[in-house]
Design a protein around this motif. Structure first.
Motif, short mmCIF file in Angstrom:
data_model
loop_
_atom_site.label_atom_id
_atom_site.label_comp_id
_atom_site.label_asym_id
_atom_site.label_seq_id
_atom_site.Cartn_x
_atom_site.Cartn_y
_atom_site.Cartn_z
N VAL A 1 0.84 -1.21 0.00
CA VAL A 1 0.00 0.00 0.00
C VAL A 1 0.87 1.25 0.00
N ARG A 2 1.99 1.19 0.72
CA ARG A 2 2.90 2.35 0.75
C ARG A 2 3.47 2.60 -0.65
N PHE A 3 3.89 1.52 -1.31
CA PHE A 3 4.41 1.66 -2.67
C PHE A 3 3.31 2.14 -3.65
N ASP B 1 0.87 4.19 -2.89
CA ASP B 1 0.78 5.64 -2.69
C ASP B 1 1.91 6.37 -3.40
N ASP B 2 3.11 5.79 -3.32
CA ASP B 2 4.26 6.41 -3.99
C ASP B 2 4.08 6.38 -5.51
N ALA B 3 3.49 5.29 -6.04
CA ALA B 3 3.25 5.19 -7.48
C ALA B 3 2.26 6.27 -7.95
N VAL B 4 1.26 6.53 -7.12
CA VAL B 4 0.29 7.57 -7.46
C VAL B 4 0.98 8.93 -7.57
N LYS B 5 1.87 9.22 -6.62
CA LYS B 5 2.59 10.50 -6.65
C LYS B 5 3.51 10.58 -7.87
N VAL C 1 9.80 -2.94 -4.83
CA VAL C 1 8.45 -3.46 -4.57
C VAL C 1 8.49 -4.98 -4.41
N THR C 2 9.12 -5.67 -5.36
CA THR C 2 9.16 -7.13 -5.29
C THR C 2 9.94 -7.63 -4.08
N ALA C 3 10.97 -6.88 -3.69
CA ALA C 3 11.72 -7.26 -2.49
C ALA C 3 10.87 -7.13 -1.24
N ALA C 4 9.97 -6.14 -1.24
CA ALA C 4 9.13 -5.91 -0.06
C ALA C 4 8.01 -6.93 0.07
N VAL C 5 7.46 -7.42 -1.05
CA VAL C 5 6.32 -8.34 -0.97
C VAL C 5 6.73 -9.80 -1.10
N GLY C 6 7.95 -10.07 -1.59
CA GLY C 6 8.41 -11.44 -1.75
C GLY C 6 8.14 -11.97 -3.15
N ASP C 7 8.91 -13.00 -3.54
CA ASP C 7 8.81 -13.54 -4.90
C ASP C 7 7.44 -14.14 -5.20
N ASP C 8 6.78 -14.71 -4.17
CA ASP C 8 5.49 -15.35 -4.41
C ASP C 8 4.43 -14.36 -4.89
N TYR C 9 4.57 -13.11 -4.47
CA TYR C 9 3.56 -12.11 -4.81
C TYR C 9 4.09 -11.05 -5.79
N ALA C 10 5.26 -11.31 -6.35
CA ALA C 10 5.90 -10.29 -7.20
C ALA C 10 5.03 -9.91 -8.41
N GLU C 11 4.57 -10.92 -9.16
CA GLU C 11 3.79 -10.59 -10.38
C GLU C 11 2.47 -9.93 -10.02
N LEU C 12 1.79 -10.44 -8.98
CA LEU C 12 0.53 -9.80 -8.55
C LEU C 12 0.77 -8.34 -8.15
N ALA C 13 1.85 -8.11 -7.42
CA ALA C 13 2.15 -6.74 -6.98
C ALA C 13 2.43 -5.83 -8.16
N THR D 1 0.59 -1.56 -11.68
CA THR D 1 0.31 -1.11 -13.05
C THR D 1 -1.12 -0.58 -13.16
N TYR D 2 -2.07 -1.33 -12.59
CA TYR D 2 -3.45 -0.86 -12.61
C TYR D 2 -3.58 0.49 -11.88
N THR D 3 -2.84 0.61 -10.78
CA THR D 3 -2.88 1.87 -10.01
C THR D 3 -2.39 3.04 -10.86
#
Length: 473
Positions: free
Chosen positions: A207-209, A211-215, A267-279, A284-286
């Protein structure tokens, strides 16, 4: 007090009358005075007198939507007003068609309306018949022509405004439809992330990332085509290397939103490899949604700007006589007629933004700009340069409308401001545009219109005094 025969003969209205008629007028007319800012007669009151100006300055006004609008001002000795049509029809049924105000102290020669009507019918019976027919015919023609002109003008402006509004409105609709799909995609990815039991700390980081993407998307710099292509190639390679399916399709959106490979790595480092593509897809949608909202915001602002320009052009919510910025009026006029400017015509603006505001009838000046620009476009056809220039000369603001058209023949230069004179083919011009413009600038504003022309260089220069005119209360 009364005028003598010789004094009456000195007025241009009576200079051709014989001594007997002048003596009769001298006997029946009287001299009256009026103080500055006094109203001599009001529009709609019974027309009881015929007035001839001997000394001073008068202002004639008409009531338009509750406001007194000045249409002429004169200090010429012998100027006349009041019951000027008393001899047409029944004198008792006539009312003053406008109001007359004293700008300065006045001295007037006055003749009762009944007396004026009687001498006109007795002394000039044939002229009265001709004028009676002329007034009736002119009224009928004027009504039909003016209604037709108003409809044509309204149709042209409506078509232009509709055309200008259609583009941002369609853009807003397209962006809204696209955004629905992006938001649905975000909900889907968020549901998958939640189903995967991502722990709270990682979800918080995502969620923090976000917000940063929106900015980043809101403040992303526009890259050159070459720089954009290089950035997309680099990011596409990174996405492909990290197993993001269809990464090349996502790269364009992410680059446009100011996202690069280094940022996605965090981003991928923060969420982990299992969730990298979803993140990545969630981000991207954001970004895409934020840019679509920017498109909608831009479209709505453009629509709002067009509405503001329309109000500025029509001046419907403003006093008829006010202090205005000529650049705002010119801008509004150019927006209203933008659709009439062919693609092959280049618009050049050379304006002096330091010019002071001018006291003016704003809506009527917009009519002047419209007439002059429309004529310039007509003279050029599909190709040329339209120049709009503002500058100051002495105590006047000068607005120049120039074109590179075929020019005005020298033999027509002295006639172009005459009513009904036109060089356009029959049915394409009434010959009233420049006449109306001249009367608005010269008679109502105390300014001037000057024209110079040769093939490839025609310039109309409108001089507007910076000193406000004294208007009747």
């Amino acid at each position: 007090m009364k005028l003598t025969v010789e004094e009456l003969r000195g007025l241009f209205l009576f200079e051709k009358l014989d001594d007997e008629k002048l003596a009769w007028l001298a006997e029946h007319g009287t001299i009256e005075t009026a103080s500055a800012r006094e109203t001599v007669f009001r529009e709609g009151e019974p027309a009881t007198c015929f007035y001839v100006l001997l000394e001073g300055t008068v202002s004639l006004t008409a009531l338009v939507n509750g406001d007194q609008v000045e249409f002429t001002r004169s200090d010429q000795r012998g100027s006349y007003a009041g019951a000027t049509r008393a001899y047409v029809g029944e004198t008792s049924e006539h009312t003053y068609p406008h109001s007359m105000h004293a700008v300065t102290d006045l001295k007037l020669w006055v003749l009762p309306a009944e007396t004026f009507a009687g001498i006109m019918r007795d002394w000039f019976p044939m002229a009265v018949h001709l004028l009676d027919g002329l007034f009736v015919g002119q009224r009928a023609v004027s009504t039909v022509v003016s209604e037709r002109q108003r409809l044509l003008a309204l149709g042209a402006l409506s078509a232009g405004l509709t055309h200008e509004l259609n583009n941002p409105a369609a853009a807003a609709v397209r962006a809204t439809e696209a955004m629905r799909g992006r938001i649905a995609g975000m909900r889907d990815k968020l549901a998958k992330i939640a189903d995967g039991r991502m722990d709270g700390s990682r979800l918080h980081e995502l969620v923090r990332f976000q917000d940063d993407a929106v900015k980043r998307a809101a403040h992303a710099e526009e890259l050159s085509p070459l720089a954009t292509a290089d950035a997309e190639d680099e990011l596409g390679d990174w996405l492909e290397a990290h197993g993001v399916e269809g990464g090349w399709d996502l790269a364009g959106v992410l680059v446009a939103g100011g996202i690069d490979a280094d940022w996605l790595s965090r981003v991928t480092a923060a969420v982990g490899d299992d969730y990298a593509e979803l993140a990545v897809r969630y981000i991207t949608y954001t970004v895409d949604t934020e840019m679509l909202m920017g498109e909608i915001d831009d479209a709505v602002r453009r629509i709002s700007g067009l509405v503001t320009a329309t109000k500025q052009y029509s001046q419907l919510d403003r006093a008829p006589y006010q202090t205005v910025d000529v650049h705002e009026l010119l801008h509004a006029t150019l927006i209203m007629i933008k659709s009439k400017i062919p693609p092959g015509v280049t618009l050049v603006k050379e304006v002096d933004k330091s010019l002071p505001p001018v006291p003016a009838y704003a809506a009527e000046l917009n009519q002047v700009w419209t007439n002059l620009i429309d004529n310039a476009l007509g003279a050029m056809g599909d190709h040329g340069t339209l120049t709009v220039r503002t500058e100051r000369e002495g105590d006047c603001v000068v607005v120049t409308i120039g074109d590179t058209g075929h020019g005005i023949p020298p033999e027509n230069l002295s006639r172009i401001f005459e009513p009904f004179f036109t060089t356009k083919p029959v049915g394409e011009g009434t010959g009233l545009g420049l006449d109306i413009s001249y009367r608005i600038v010269v008679n109502k504003h105390g300014g001037d219109i000057r024209v110079t022309s040769e093939p490839g260089d025609t310039r109309f220069r409108v001089y507007l005094p910076l000193t406000p005119r004294t208007l009747p209360e």
